[in-house]
Design an enzyme around this catalytic site. Structure first.
Site, short mmCIF file in Angstrom:
data_model
loop_
_atom_site.label_atom_id
_atom_site.label_comp_id
_atom_site.label_asym_id
_atom_site.label_seq_id
_atom_site.Cartn_x
_atom_site.Cartn_y
_atom_site.Cartn_z
N CYS A 108 2.51 1.72 -1.01
CA CYS A 108 2.51 2.39 -2.28
C CYS A 108 3.41 3.98 -1.92
O CYS A 108 4.48 4.14 -2.51
CB CYS A 108 1.38 3.06 -2.43
SG CYS A 108 -0.25 1.56 -2.62
N HIS A 137 5.37 -1.91 -7.48
CA HIS A 137 4.74 -0.80 -8.68
C HIS A 137 5.93 -0.79 -9.23
O HIS A 137 6.86 -0.87 -9.60
CB HIS A 137 4.89 0.07 -7.20
CG HIS A 137 3.80 0.61 -6.30
ND1 HIS A 137 4.51 -0.51 -4.96
CD2 HIS A 137 2.73 0.34 -6.31
CE1 HIS A 137 3.41 0.28 -4.40
NE2 HIS A 137 2.30 0.77 -4.83
N ARG A 162 -4.55 -3.15 8.89
CA ARG A 162 -5.67 -2.65 8.57
C ARG A 162 -6.80 -2.81 9.67
O ARG A 162 -7.10 -4.28 9.85
CB ARG A 162 -6.14 -2.72 6.95
CG ARG A 162 -4.70 -2.28 6.40
CD ARG A 162 -5.48 -2.93 5.05
NE ARG A 162 -4.28 -1.94 4.19
CZ ARG A 162 -5.10 -3.30 2.27
NH1 ARG A 162 -6.31 -3.46 1.83
NH2 ARG A 162 -3.87 -2.66 1.51
N ASP A 183 3.35 -7.23 -3.19
CA ASP A 183 3.48 -6.05 -3.35
C ASP A 183 4.21 -5.44 -4.37
O ASP A 183 5.35 -6.41 -4.74
CB ASP A 183 3.46 -5.25 -2.41
CG ASP A 183 2.30 -4.05 -2.92
OD1 ASP A 183 1.70 -4.10 -3.54
OD2 ASP A 183 2.50 -2.37 -1.79
#
Length: 593
Positions: A290, A341, A319, A339
């Site tokens: 992001c 946006h 992660r 992903d």
């Protein structure tokens, strides 16, 4: 017990949990019964916790005896005796100090550590059934006799609090159901799930591996698995371009100040890998894409005329996940996010959510998932963003779901602090639900990064930002696909679509000629060049779940033909020309939408 503290007993009331037993409460109560049985059968049992799981329950124990599945019948018999006794579950309210005294007398060190998590001066609740007393928030069913069906399934190691440096405990898992009939169905489903386990099939079909020398949770895609991944990625990109998205590629690391602005270092640092120092600045491997997409947005001034902007990336992130939760491809430490946006104006948000939802359903349907349910999570008590933005976001989600005729449930207050969301869950071939697609509003990051666009009035305005995933991560999605299809991928996804099987070496060159023609048409094809008999070659192709076997003997070679055997069919094969096979192949070789 009465000598240690003053007791307050509260009878469990069916109205607490409704006329029908809440399944989570039933599962958790069964965990208590299992713990009571273990304490009765073994000496010096140290107890930790025993929550409900999606399918049943588990309890963590520390004891000198090593429990195995051979011990399960004995434990189950003791559980049945406790259930037959129909002990009431009694809630006991005590002070934290009195609870500590009781567990000190019992020598329950893990319970004492759990009590340390509770602030001084607060009362705590205990639950008693028969002679067994446990620290627990509850609620529970009225009595043990309400438990009708359970089965202990596995035992595994588990670190206390999930921290590798703590003591290793023994975790016993169990399955629970409201009736014996439902338990039988669930056990059958588990049996089928074990056959489809992506870790087992991944090894058998040589799709992927996780090498301990490299590190847990880090996936190696083998040639066949990588071929499927490439097909998924190509299809994903093609569909995104068709749906008005542009692709981004962003760095794998970023300076610490980026993650400070995004809030990751304040709220997510424990899941991020340690920084590396470069030129006096700390850099972090990215756990999310992001902030990078936001930086691209900020790279120039934006006008309302440019919006909406739909940007997608197959971005690899890392992660830290505790070793106890790692699970094949389904829970890893390095993965590639599907992903995207969307940056848009408030006036565009309803149409954008509708488009995104339609896109999600189309993509999931292409991979064979037809049963899809939606969950709408609304504003929690603590949140950021203006009320009118929340109201508009939630309303846009409702309108989109209803326009598509999708059944959905509302999770009141279940949204993130930065925005409401839709979660899409699919059902696989054996009826299990998997959460895949997510449409997540974000009122937080546009504020933190001070995102703006110039509106029609010439003034600066804050854009809406939506995070969107269709497949989740490629690793997890691949694991789900393996289990959904039991490794027998549909033709358009299969790593090996066709295998040529020459009956003798005399037909080997003919088989290679056919394979070369098929490769020119982008067919994924191999030739079995082994000297084995044709029966062994057919068996091997079946084990490898090859879609089509083309058997070629002397007669096929002389007539320019092939004998076509299709996966899952037991016929001796239909003899046809290569052109006839290609026409058949092309008709089937496409996604399922």
């Amino acid at each position: 017990m009465g000598k240690v503290f003053k007791q307050v007993f509260v009878a469990c009331d069916a109205s607490q949990i409704g006329e029908k037993l809440d399944f989570d409460i039933l599962k958790h109560s069964t965990a208590h019964v299992m713990a009571a049985a273990v304490c009765k059968l073994y000496d010096n049992v140290q107890l930790d916790i025993g929550p409900a799981t999606e399918d049943g329950f588990y309890y963590d124990f520390d004891l000198s005896d090593r429990i195995s599945q051979e011990d399960f019948p004995r434990i189950e018999e003791e559980m049945k005796a406790i259930i037959a006794a129909d002990y009431p579950f009694e809630k006991i309210i005590v002070s934290r100090e009195d609870a500590k005294k009781m567990f000190e007398e019992k020598g329950q060190s893990y319970k004492l550590q759990r009590l340390d998590d509770i602030p001084d001066g607060e009362d705590v609740s205990l639950y008693k059934c028969g002679d067994f007393v446990d620290l627990c928030r509850g609620p529970h069913i009225e009595s043990t006799g309400q438990i009708k069906a359970f089965k202990l399934t596995t035992v595994a190691g588990s670190y206390f609090r999930g921290i590798e440096t703590n003591n290793m405990l023994q975790r016993i898992y169990g399955l629970s159901a409201q009736t014996p009939k439902l338990l039988k169905v669930r056990l059958k489903q588990l049996e089928e799930a074990a056959k489809r386990d992506h870790r087992k099939l991944g090894k058998e079909l040589d799709l992927f591996s996780i090498q301990e020398d490299v590190g847990p949770g880090l996936v190696h895609w083998h040639p066949k698995g990588a071929r499927i991944r490439s097909i998924i990625e190509d299809f994903w990109k093609q569909e995104h371009f068709r749906s008005g998205y542009e692709l981004l590629y962003t760095p794998h690391i970023g300076r610490g100040n980026l993650w400070e602005t995004s809030g990751h270092l304040q709220f997510y640092a424990e899941n991020m890998y340690s920084p590396m120092e470069v030129d006096g600045s700390n850099y972090y491997v990215k756990p999310m894409n992001c902030p990078f997409h936001i930086e691209v947005y900020k790279s120039t001034n934006r006008s309302y005329r440019e919006l909406p902007l739909r940007w997608a990336e197959l971005g690899t992130v890392y992660r830290y996940e505790k070793s106890g939760v790692l699970h094949g491809l389904l829970r890893v430490r390095g993965f590639t996010q599907d992903d995207a946006h969307i940056f848009c104006t408030p006036e565009q948000i309803v149409d954008e959510v509708k488009e995104t939802l339609q896109f999600s359903l189309r993509m999931l349907g292409a991979f064979g998932f037809k049963e899809i349910a939606a969950y709408l999570s609304t504003k929690p008590e603590k949140s950021v963003g203006k009320d009118e933005r929340w109201d508009q976001a939630i309303e846009s989600v409702r309108l989109a779901l209803e326009a598509e005729g999708i059944n959905y449930e509302i999770d009141e207050g279940g949204g993130a602090f930065y925005g409401p969301k839709i979660d899409l869950k699919i059902k696989d071939a054996i009826g299990r639900a998997w959460q895949l697609g997510t449409i997540q509003f974000d009122f937080n990051l546009p504020e933190r990064f001070d995102l703006t666009y110039i509106g029609e009035d010439g003034q600066k305005h804050r854009p809406y930002m939506v995070h969107r995933a269709l497949l989740g991560s490629l690793e997890r999605f691949f694991g789900i696909l393996i289990e959904h299809y039991s490794g027998a991928f549909p033709l358009w996804l299969a790593p090996e679509q066709v295998r040529l099987l020459p009956i003798t070496e005399d037909q080997l060159e003919y088989a290679k000629e056919i394979a070369a023609k098929l490769r020119e048409m982008d067919v994924r094809v191999n030739v079995d060049v082994r000297s084995d008999k044709i029966g062994a070659k057919i068996r091997k192709a079946r084990l490898d779940k090859t879609c089509y076997m083309l058997v070629v003997g002397q007669r096929e070679q002389e007539n320019g033909q092939v004998a076509v055997r299709k996966r899952g069919e037991n016929s001796n094969g239909e003899v046809m020309t290569l052109d006839e096979f290609i026409a058949l192949f092309k008709k089937e070789n496409k996604p399922e939408y």
